[in-house]
Design an enzyme around this catalytic site. Structure first.
Site, PDB file in Angstrom:
ATOM      1  CG  ASN A  10      -1.506   1.530   1.713  1.00  0.00           C
ATOM      2  OD1 ASN A  10      -1.736   2.570   0.524  1.00  0.00           O
ATOM      3  ND2 ASN A  10      -2.413   1.763   2.912  1.00  0.00           N
ATOM      4  CD1 TRP A  11       3.780   0.438  -3.042  1.00  0.00           C
ATOM      5  CD2 TRP A  11       3.163   1.513  -4.414  1.00  0.00           C
ATOM      6  NE1 TRP A  11       4.002   0.071  -3.412  1.00  0.00           N
ATOM      7  CE2 TRP A  11       4.132   0.368  -4.884  1.00  0.00           C
ATOM      8  CE3 TRP A  11       2.615   2.868  -6.247  1.00  0.00           C
ATOM      9  CZ2 TRP A  11       4.358  -0.416  -5.868  1.00  0.00           C
ATOM     10  CZ3 TRP A  11       3.810   2.167  -7.436  1.00  0.00           C
ATOM     11  CH2 TRP A  11       4.018   0.253  -7.370  1.00  0.00           C
ATOM     12  CE  LYS A  12       0.054   3.114   4.815  1.00  0.00           C
ATOM     13  NZ  LYS A  12       0.317   3.293   6.061  1.00  0.00           N
ATOM     14  CG  HIS A  95      -5.494   1.863   4.694  1.00  0.00           C
ATOM     15  ND1 HIS A  95      -5.313   3.031   6.094  1.00  0.00           N
ATOM     16  CD2 HIS A  95      -4.614   1.553   4.942  1.00  0.00           C
ATOM     17  CE1 HIS A  95      -3.979   2.595   6.190  1.00  0.00           C
ATOM     18  NE2 HIS A  95      -3.635   0.872   5.815  1.00  0.00           N
ATOM     19  CD  GLU A  97      -3.416   5.420   6.802  1.00  0.00           C
ATOM     20  OE1 GLU A  97      -2.787   5.551   5.719  1.00  0.00           O
ATOM     21  OE2 GLU A  97      -2.094   4.606   7.389  1.00  0.00           O
ATOM     22  CD  GLU A 167      -3.550  -2.341   7.561  1.00  0.00           C
ATOM     23  OE1 GLU A 167      -2.000  -2.652   7.116  1.00  0.00           O
ATOM     24  OE2 GLU A 167      -4.027  -2.008   7.553  1.00  0.00           O
ATOM     25  N   GLY A 173       2.617   2.343  10.804  1.00  0.00           N
ATOM     26  CA  GLY A 173       3.406   3.455  10.347  1.00  0.00           C
ATOM     27  C   GLY A 173       3.948   3.446  12.044  1.00  0.00           C
ATOM     28  CB  SER A 213       5.368  -1.990  11.931  1.00  0.00           C
ATOM     29  OG  SER A 213       4.531  -0.496  12.110  1.00  0.00           O
ATOM     30  N   GLY A 234       2.852  -0.918   4.044  1.00  0.00           N
ATOM     31  CA  GLY A 234       2.853   0.757   4.020  1.00  0.00           C
ATOM     32  C   GLY A 234       4.456   0.515   3.726  1.00  0.00           C
ATOM     33  N   GLY A 235       5.138   1.206   4.735  1.00  0.00           N
ATOM     34  CA  GLY A 235       6.607   1.714   4.842  1.00  0.00           C
ATOM     35  C   GLY A 235       7.398   0.512   3.988  1.00  0.00           C
TER      36      GLY A 235
HETATM   37  C1  PEP Z   1      -0.914  -0.090   6.202  1.00  0.00           C
HETATM   38  O1  PEP Z   1      -0.787   1.015   5.154  1.00  0.00           O
HETATM   39  O2  PEP Z   1      -0.996  -0.951   5.727  1.00  0.00           O
HETATM   40  C2  PEP Z   1       0.407   0.140   6.730  1.00  0.00           C
HETATM   41  C3  PEP Z   1       0.115  -1.969   7.701  1.00  0.00           C
HETATM   42  O3  PEP Z   1       1.437   1.057   7.058  1.00  0.00           O
HETATM   43  P1  PEP Z   1       2.892   0.039   7.690  1.00  0.00           P
HETATM   44  O4  PEP Z   1       3.688  -1.099   7.234  1.00  0.00           O
HETATM   45  O5  PEP Z   1       3.943   1.268   7.520  1.00  0.00           O
HETATM   46  O6  PEP Z   1       2.883  -0.558   9.263  1.00  0.00           O
END
Ligand code: PEP
Length: 251
Positions: A10-12, A95, A97, A167, A173, A213, A234-235
């Protein structure tokens, strides 16, 4: 039943179209084990460039969100019809966010999920508790309510097109990851809830990803848990080398 591992990036709101194109090229070239699927979710404006790179490849293309309605006077929104025409096959909905920054409710997420399914898209439905909810011992109940709300009116046959992403909000994040045992406990409970809502065979078939993470250093242990079937990343998905290690976690 043997379920595939779905490893999704997930490149956000990261990567410009040219950067996204380069990352998509790298993801396309990443080796993966048998029974592992690769997916990327770029921002809307990067989708055309990424779709061009991924056409005919084994990388699935997802959007990070979509409108709850098909078309019309909805300034700033993106429709399922637009996504489909670009070659998007899945959409991430709910999500954390979207839930916590933009106030999306289960009802709103459910309307989007039903619309996506109606148009043949797969849905990655995200669920997860906040730290406060976890500390109050409510993690499972929060996830169950989000499952019931997000899946309302979706039938057993349509569940073949649904992926759940667990999640925990406090792990997204933040660099904090749920322990594999804690994540497994919620995954198992959610699979049980899906069996109650549908049937054991639907529950056995549904992919439940973990997100929060995920990194090269923790992915193998998380994936070794019996109810964890992939990762929403994500990251660590923004860096080709990290995402490659995550995709090839079983190597
Ligand atoms: C996400 O964006 O769904 C996520 C889990 O981010 P991260 O891996 O950065 O925690």
């Amino acid at each position: 039943m043997a379920r595939d591992y779905l490893m999704a990036g997930n490149w956000k709101m990261n990567k410009t179209p040219s950067e996204a194109k380069a990352l998509a090229e790298a993801v396309k070239a990443m080796p993966k084990g048998e029974g592992t699927r690769k997916m990327v979710a770029p921002s809307f404006v990067c989708i055309p460039a990424v779709a061009e790179v991924l056409a005919g490849s084994d990388v699935e293309l997802a959007a990070q969100n979509m409108s709850s309605v098909e078309d019309g006077a909805h300034t700033g929104e993106t429709s399922v019809l637009m996504l489909k025409e670009l070659g998007v096959s899945s959409v991430i909905l709910g999500h954390s966010e979207r839930r916590h920054i933009y106030g999306e409710s289960d009802e709103f997420i459910n309307a989007k999920a039903k619309l996506a399914l109606q148009h043949g898209l797969d849905v990655v439905l995200c669920i997860g508790e906040t730290l406060e909810e976890r500390e109050a011992g409510k993690a499972n109940d929060v996830c169950f309510a989000q499952l019931e709300g997000g899946l309302a009116g979706i039938d057993a046959a349509q569940m073949a097109k649904i992926v759940i992403a667990y999640e925990p909000v406090w792990a997204i994040g933040t660099g904090k990851t749920a322990t594999p045992a804690d994540a497994q406990a919620v995954h198992e409970a959610c699979r049980g809830k899906i069996a109650e809502l549908y049937s054991q065979s639907v529950a056995d078939a549904v992919i439940i990803q973990y997100g929060g993470s995920v990194k090269p250093g923790n992915v193998a242990e998380l994936m070794s848990q019996k109810d964890i079937d992939g990762a929403l990343v994500g990251g660590a998905s923004l860096d080709a080398e990290s995402f490659a290690s995550i995709v090839a976690f079983d190597k």
